[in-house]
Write an enzyme that holds these catalytic residues in place. Structure first.
Site, short mmCIF file in Angstrom:
data_model
loop_
_atom_site.label_atom_id
_atom_site.label_comp_id
_atom_site.label_asym_id
_atom_site.label_seq_id
_atom_site.Cartn_x
_atom_site.Cartn_y
_atom_site.Cartn_z
N CYS A 257 -5.23 3.70 10.04
CA CYS A 257 -6.09 4.81 10.44
C CYS A 257 -7.35 4.29 11.13
O CYS A 257 -8.29 5.06 11.35
CB CYS A 257 -6.44 5.70 9.24
SG CYS A 257 -7.20 4.81 7.91
N ASP B 27 0.57 -0.13 5.06
CA ASP B 27 -0.24 1.08 5.33
C ASP B 27 -1.57 0.95 4.58
O ASP B 27 -1.84 1.69 3.63
CB ASP B 27 0.54 2.32 4.88
CG ASP B 27 -0.21 3.62 5.16
OD1 ASP B 27 -1.21 3.58 5.90
OD2 ASP B 27 0.21 4.66 4.63
N GLU C 299 1.46 -1.08 -5.00
CA GLU C 299 0.37 -0.10 -4.96
C GLU C 299 -0.64 -0.46 -6.05
O GLU C 299 -0.26 -0.59 -7.21
CB GLU C 299 0.91 1.32 -5.14
CG GLU C 299 -0.13 2.38 -5.41
CD GLU C 299 -1.25 2.45 -4.36
OE1 GLU C 299 -0.95 2.43 -3.15
OE2 GLU C 299 -2.43 2.50 -4.77
N PHE D 148 0.86 -1.20 0.00
CA PHE D 148 0.00 0.00 0.00
C PHE D 148 0.89 1.25 0.00
O PHE D 148 0.81 2.10 0.89
CB PHE D 148 -0.94 0.01 1.22
CG PHE D 148 -1.67 -1.29 1.45
CD1 PHE D 148 -2.84 -1.58 0.74
CD2 PHE D 148 -1.19 -2.24 2.35
CE1 PHE D 148 -3.52 -2.78 0.94
CE2 PHE D 148 -1.86 -3.44 2.55
CZ PHE D 148 -3.02 -3.72 1.85
C1 LIG Z 1 -3.80 4.62 3.41
S1 LIG Z 1 -3.23 4.73 1.76
C2 LIG Z 1 -1.49 4.79 2.04
C3 LIG Z 1 -0.65 5.29 0.90
C4 LIG Z 1 0.78 5.68 1.24
N1 LIG Z 1 1.43 4.74 2.12
C5 LIG Z 1 0.85 7.09 1.82
O1 LIG Z 1 1.16 7.24 3.00
O2 LIG Z 1 0.60 8.05 1.07
C6 LIG Z 1 -3.57 3.13 1.16
C7 LIG Z 1 -3.12 2.88 -0.27
O3 LIG Z 1 -3.37 1.50 -0.57
C8 LIG Z 1 -3.85 1.38 -1.89
N2 LIG Z 1 -4.62 0.13 -1.92
C9 LIG Z 1 -5.84 -0.10 -1.36
N3 LIG Z 1 -6.17 -1.42 -1.51
C10 LIG Z 1 -5.14 -2.01 -2.15
C11 LIG Z 1 -4.88 -3.35 -2.56
N4 LIG Z 1 -5.76 -4.33 -2.33
N5 LIG Z 1 -3.72 -3.61 -3.20
C12 LIG Z 1 -2.82 -2.62 -3.44
N6 LIG Z 1 -3.01 -1.32 -3.06
C13 LIG Z 1 -4.15 -1.02 -2.43
C14 LIG Z 1 -4.64 2.65 -2.13
O4 LIG Z 1 -4.71 2.95 -3.52
C15 LIG Z 1 -3.82 3.69 -1.34
O5 LIG Z 1 -2.86 4.29 -2.16
#
Ligand SMILES: C[S@@+](CC[C@H](N)C(=O)[O-])C[C@H]1O[C@@H](n2cnc3c(N)ncnc32)[C@H](O)[C@@H]1O
Length: 387
Positions: A344, A317, A272, A251
């Site tokens: 979160c 994350d 991602e 993530f």
């Molecule tokens: C809470 S954000 C954190 C992003 C980064 N670590 C930051 O601090 O900016 C969660 C991220 O996970 C990605 N995401 C959500 N579900 C996912 C999945 N099943 N596989 C890969 N990425 C995913 C979302 O697109 C998002 O960018």
């Protein structure tokens, strides 16, 4: 037990994870009462409920407790955004410490460290550098509390001043297109106002600076929203991850932590699932002249299904929903000596940690960050080490 719909006098003892004040009737039933603060004495109308829990609404505030303060926002109470503007900031922080501990112990069955610090936001208002507002029929605002209806507003005191001004400008001249609009401020006060999901949506990136790194992101891509804690959060996550040969980041978004990891590990795999975020990540790594990161623009479920390599450290994350089903035990089989989990949502964090701990990890460190003052939300960073 009090009859339903009767008025009862209660003293509010605490704040619950969802934001409501919590009181106990003489019979022992727990009553959740929105917009109350610890120490308040209130006359409450009890709604029909169960034998152990009920909801109530304040009929009369009989006496304010020491934790009560005056809200700043004109639409506080009807807007769905903030639930705690009536709670003094120290009491918000104390409640977040308790919410985090309770989630870890009750939901996760874990034994967290004796001290769980929650890092305060330097200012409880004027901190938020990204938001989404609704435009409908020439009016601008947020969704009303527990409703889809619009709560029109031209001001929002949790926004950084540049975004608050952008909201006022949008409300003064509302766009003709109804829908959701993202308001985001970058480093140096630069502001973008973009219609979410619109064809031809602006693709000009905004710059965020944190932990000594420069991160650019396209409007609509996830970004940490608390401008005043960006640096503190980035440095804490990187400190917990440490340094070594290989790191796996799940993530990764646009690379808020990835660039720093790339400077501390020989090789990094960053996963991602959002194609635009992954493109931003590739762009940010190239701009920083970092070439030791393998960016995988795929769902983590797919990457982990095929992952056979061991990593020194795994950084996670995920979104509020936590790890996708079945992923927590899979993460634990990756052989990492350290797992660093940023969340979160204390409830999904506790659920996932309890699964990971069962596979032979020990919870070493937990720390909260108040990224969302005036709301019950709290960001948590947990570090697990292999036993
Ligand atoms: C809470 S954000 C954190 C992003 C980064 N670590 C930051 O601090 O900016 C969660 C991220 O996970 C990605 N995401 C959500 N579900 C996912 C999945 N099943 N596989 C890969 N990425 C995913 C979302 O697109 C998002 O960018």
């Amino acid at each position: 037990m009090i009859a339903e719909s009767e008025t009862v006098e209660l003293r509010i003892d605490a704040l619950a994870a969802g934001g409501d004040g919590v009181a106990r009737e003489t019979g022992g039933r727990v009553v959740f009462v929105p917009f109350t603060a610890p120490g308040d004495r209130v006359d409450v109308v009890i709604e029909p409920g169960g034998t152990r829990f009920a909801r109530g609404r304040v009929k009369t505030l009989l006496a304010s407790g020491p934790a009560r303060t005056d809200p700043l926002c004109a639409v506080f109470g009807s807007c769905g955004g903030c639930a705690w503007q009536h709670v003094a900031y120290d009491a918000q922080l104390a409640a977040k410490r308790a919410i985090l501990r309770e989630a870890l112990t009750r939901i996760g069955g874990l034994a967290p460290p004796a001290e769980i610090p929650v890092i305060a936001c330097p200012s409880p208002y004027g901190y938020r550098s990204r938001t989404r507002v609704v435009v409908a029929g020439g009016r601008v605002g947020y969704r009303r509390r527990r409703s889809n209806a619009l709560c029109a507003t031209a001001r929002c005191p949790v926004l950084v001043p540049a975004l608050d001004d952008a909201l006022a400008a949008l409300a003064a001249r509302p766009p003709h297109e109804d829908g959701e609009w993202e308001l985001a401020a970058g480093d140096g006060g630069e502001v973008r106002v973009t219609r979410v999901g619109a064809a031809g949506e602006s693709s000009r990136r905004l710059v965020l600076a944190a932990g000594g790194e420069r991160i650019e992101r396209t409007p609509g891509v996830f970004a940490q929203a608390n401008a005043l804690l960006l640096d503190v959060l980035a440095r804490a996550v990187v400190r917990e991850a440490g340094a070594g040969e290989t790191a796996l980041e799940l993530f990764a978004g646009a690379g808020f932590f990835t660039l720093a990891l790339a400077r501390r590990f020989t090789r990094v795999v960053a996963v991602e699932g959002d194609a635009r975020a992954a493109a931003d990540l590739v762009h940010n790594l190239a701009a920083a002249d970092l070439h030791n990161v393998d960016v995988r623009a795929e769902p983590v479920e797919r990457v982990l299904g095929a992952c056979r390599t061991a990593h020194d450290v795994v950084l996670l994350d995920p979104p509020r929903t936590g790890l996708p089903r079945g992923l927590a035990p899979r993460v634990a089989t990756l052989g990492a000596r350290r797992l660093v989990y940023l969340s979160c949502d204390p409830a999904t964090l506790a659920r996932d940690l309890s699964e990971i701990v069962r596979t032979g990890y020990r919870l070493e460190h937990v720390e909260g960050f108040d990224l969302f003052p005036q709301t019950p939300h709290v960001e948590a960073l947990a570090t697990l080490v292999a036993d």
